[in-house]
Design a protein around this motif. Structure first.
Motif, PDB file in Angstrom:
ATOM      1  N   GLU A  97      12.126  39.331  35.906  1.00 12.31           N
ATOM      2  CA  GLU A  97      11.767  38.768  37.207  1.00 12.31           C
ATOM      3  C   GLU A  97      11.783  39.836  38.299  1.00 12.31           C
ATOM      4  OE1 GLU A  97      13.937  36.043  40.528  1.00 12.31           O
ATOM      5  OE2 GLU A  97      14.006  35.291  38.478  1.00 12.31           O
ATOM      6  N   ARG A  98      12.843  40.653  38.296  1.00 15.48           N
ATOM      7  CA  ARG A  98      12.977  41.705  39.296  1.00 15.48           C
ATOM      8  C   ARG A  98      13.917  42.782  38.776  1.00 15.48           C
ATOM      9  NH1 ARG A  98      11.341  42.574  44.143  1.00 15.48           N
ATOM     10  NH2 ARG A  98      12.453  43.890  45.641  1.00 15.48           N
ATOM     11  N   ILE A  99      13.635  44.032  39.096  1.00 13.04           N
ATOM     12  CA  ILE A  99      14.476  45.154  38.684  1.00 13.04           C
ATOM     13  C   ILE A  99      14.914  45.905  39.932  1.00 13.04           C
ATOM     14  CG2 ILE A  99      14.589  47.304  37.367  1.00 13.04           C
ATOM     15  CD1 ILE A  99      12.451  46.086  35.509  1.00 13.04           C
ATOM     16  N   ILE A 100      16.218  46.066  40.094  1.00 14.32           N
ATOM     17  CA  ILE A 100      16.778  46.774  41.241  1.00 14.32           C
ATOM     18  C   ILE A 100      17.295  48.117  40.749  1.00 14.32           C
ATOM     19  CG2 ILE A 100      18.492  46.713  43.091  1.00 14.32           C
ATOM     20  CD1 ILE A 100      18.450  43.599  42.708  1.00 14.32           C
ATOM     21  N   VAL A 101      16.705  49.192  41.231  1.00 13.28           N
ATOM     22  CA  VAL A 101      17.081  50.542  40.836  1.00 13.28           C
ATOM     23  C   VAL A 101      18.140  51.065  41.792  1.00 13.28           C
ATOM     24  CG1 VAL A 101      16.258  52.890  40.408  1.00 13.28           C
ATOM     25  CG2 VAL A 101      14.746  50.934  39.940  1.00 13.28           C
ATOM     26  N   ILE A 102      19.290  51.460  41.245  1.00 18.72           N
ATOM     27  CA  ILE A 102      20.378  51.986  42.061  1.00 18.72           C
ATOM     28  C   ILE A 102      20.597  53.453  41.695  1.00 18.72           C
ATOM     29  CG2 ILE A 102      22.835  51.793  42.606  1.00 18.72           C
ATOM     30  CD1 ILE A 102      22.655  48.829  42.155  1.00 18.72           C
ATOM     31  N   ASN A 103      20.506  54.326  42.691  1.00 20.34           N
ATOM     32  CA  ASN A 103      20.617  55.756  42.447  1.00 20.34           C
ATOM     33  C   ASN A 103      21.080  56.468  43.710  1.00 20.34           C
ATOM     34  OD1 ASN A 103      20.063  57.894  40.388  1.00 20.34           O
ATOM     35  ND2 ASN A 103      18.735  58.672  42.006  1.00 20.34           N
ATOM     36  N   ARG A 104      21.742  57.617  43.542  1.00 16.38           N
ATOM     37  CA  ARG A 104      22.194  58.362  44.708  1.00 16.38           C
ATOM     38  C   ARG A 104      21.037  59.023  45.448  1.00 16.38           C
ATOM     39  NH1 ARG A 104      26.455  58.561  41.150  1.00 16.38           N
ATOM     40  NH2 ARG A 104      28.478  58.028  42.072  1.00 16.38           N
ATOM     41  N   SER A 105      20.051  59.516  44.718  1.00 13.82           N
ATOM     42  CA  SER A 105      18.888  60.145  45.341  1.00 13.82           C
ATOM     43  C   SER A 105      17.841  59.090  45.656  1.00 13.82           C
ATOM     44  CB  SER A 105      18.292  61.198  44.394  1.00 13.82           C
ATOM     45  OG  SER A 105      16.984  61.544  44.787  1.00 13.82           O
ATOM     46  N   ARG A 106      17.533  58.918  46.938  1.00 17.19           N
ATOM     47  CA  ARG A 106      16.522  57.942  47.322  1.00 17.19           C
ATOM     48  C   ARG A 106      15.160  58.311  46.736  1.00 17.19           C
ATOM     49  NH1 ARG A 106      15.402  53.939  50.772  1.00 17.19           N
ATOM     50  NH2 ARG A 106      17.550  53.940  51.560  1.00 17.19           N
ATOM     51  N   GLU A 107      14.811  59.597  46.792  1.00 12.25           N
ATOM     52  CA  GLU A 107      13.500  60.022  46.319  1.00 12.25           C
ATOM     53  C   GLU A 107      13.289  59.663  44.859  1.00 12.25           C
ATOM     54  OE1 GLU A 107      10.770  64.102  46.012  1.00 12.25           O
ATOM     55  OE2 GLU A 107      12.857  64.212  46.687  1.00 12.25           O
ATOM     56  N   ARG A 108      14.274  59.965  44.030  1.00 11.55           N
ATOM     57  CA  ARG A 108      14.137  59.676  42.601  1.00 11.55           C
ATOM     58  C   ARG A 108      14.184  58.174  42.330  1.00 11.55           C
ATOM     59  NH1 ARG A 108      17.276  63.740  38.678  1.00 11.55           N
ATOM     60  NH2 ARG A 108      16.306  62.232  37.279  1.00 11.55           N
ATOM     61  N   GLY A 109      15.058  57.474  43.036  1.00 13.43           N
ATOM     62  CA  GLY A 109      15.156  56.036  42.842  1.00 13.43           C
ATOM     63  C   GLY A 109      13.891  55.306  43.247  1.00 13.43           C
ATOM     64  N   GLU A 110      13.329  55.684  44.400  1.00 15.43           N
ATOM     65  CA  GLU A 110      12.071  55.069  44.845  1.00 15.43           C
ATOM     66  C   GLU A 110      10.937  55.374  43.863  1.00 15.43           C
ATOM     67  OE1 GLU A 110      11.645  52.936  47.058  1.00 15.43           O
ATOM     68  OE2 GLU A 110      12.882  53.273  48.848  1.00 15.43           O
ATOM     69  N   ALA A 111      10.959  56.581  43.279  1.00 17.28           N
ATOM     70  CA  ALA A 111       9.911  56.942  42.317  1.00 17.28           C
ATOM     71  C   ALA A 111       9.966  56.054  41.083  1.00 17.28           C
ATOM     72  CB  ALA A 111      10.047  58.413  41.924  1.00 17.28           C
ATOM     73  N   VAL A 112      11.181  55.755  40.602  1.00 14.14           N
ATOM     74  CA  VAL A 112      11.313  54.863  39.451  1.00 14.14           C
ATOM     75  C   VAL A 112      10.857  53.449  39.815  1.00 14.14           C
ATOM     76  CG1 VAL A 112      12.943  53.784  37.853  1.00 14.14           C
ATOM     77  CG2 VAL A 112      13.112  56.228  38.345  1.00 14.14           C
TER      78      VAL A 112
END
Length: 288
Positions: free
Chosen positions: A148-163
């Motif tokens: 339904e939805r995937i929430i990506v959690i990461n320290r680097s915004r750039e890499r997280g937004e890319a995923v």
């Protein structure tokens, strides 16, 4: 007269000396009655063009790859399967009479491991910890299977937004949250650790609030050494259902063998070989 010819497969990466994949694959191939050999080949980034030329020259049936070769190999291939095209990474190569096609079995391995545990991600909310190649593949495959939805959690915004963008490009719904130490996780049905935290000899676990984990939740870990990571042990203590990284690795391997042979190998033989490997004290590395 006995046929001494062996079809060759390989695993390219560096360093690769202690990867447990050889025992897993050769156990599966033997159980299929195939006289194939799986080689661990130390390949540095700068040696990749020569390694791919060698794969062609030796008429190897295929190979697996570790990071950073998963992304850098793409220009040397003739074609990409949808799994590799959508994730932008290749962990399995098939050689068909000199034509090399790239596949990515990382995400499918995690999905199959969950399904075997009776967990269908279709219609579920998933929290994905990390933004590396494994996270990207896991996110894309679960999106393709109807999460339904995937929430990506990461320290680097750039890499997280890319995923997150990669997941959306595959037709899924995804968003990004910046990882703050000790943070509470948003409400989810499934939590997946796609970071290397907990990989032996590290005895740590992802820095989150474990009050976020509760009975009825499913917790999956891509780390396969040890199979029962500190993350999974704590999740079990809090009543969550867990799916370990060893199961994910076996499912990836089954899929790769099927790509190379056109036949499905016995997963039990492959899993038993891996468990014996760890029981005997072999120090593996994470399959990234």
């Amino acid at each position: 007269m006995e046929d001494f010819y062996s079809v060759l497969l390989g695993h390219f990466g560096y360093p690769i000396n202690h990867k447990p994949t050889r025992v897993m694959y050769e156990a599966g191939l033997r159980a299929m009655g195939l006289n194939w050999r799986y080689l661990l080949v130390n390949v540095r980034r700068e040696s990749l063009p020569g390694a791919i030329a060698g794969l062609r020259a030796f008429e190897m049936r295929g190979a697996n790859l570790t990071m950073p070769l998963k992304t850098e190999v793409i220009p040397y291939l003739d074609a990409l399967d949808d799994s590799a095209r959508l994730t932008g990474a290749v962990n399995t190569i098939l050689n068909e009479e000199g034509k090399l096609t790239g596949y990515n079995t990382d995400g499918q391995g995690q999905y199959d491991a969950m399904m075997q545990a009776g967990v269908d991600p279709g219609g579920k909310r998933i929290v994905l910890l990390g933004a590396g190649g494994a996270a990207r593949a896991i996110g894309v495959v679960n999106a393709l299977h109807g999460a339904e939805r995937i929430i990506v959690i990461n320290r680097s915004r750039e890499r997280g937004e890319a995923v997150a963008e990669c997941i959306r490009a595959a037709g899924g719904s995804a968003s990004f949250l910046r990882w703050e130490p000790g943070m509470a996780l948003p409400g989810a049905d499934i939590v997946v650790n796609a970071t290397p935290v907990g990989l032996s000899p590290d005895t740590g676990r992802p820095d989150i609030s474990y009050d976020s984990i509760h009975p009825g939740m499913v917790v999956s870990d891509a780390v396969m050494n040890p199979p029962r990571t500190p993350f999974l042990i704590e999740a079990e203590r809090r009543g969550a259902k867990t799916v370990d990284g060893l199961s994910m690795l076996v499912c990836q391997g089954v899929y790769s063998v099927e790509i190379w042979t056109g036949r499905r190998p016995p997963a039990r033989a492959m899993a038993d070989a891996l468990r014996r490997c760890f029981f005997n004290g072999m120090e593996g590395q994470k399959e990234t």
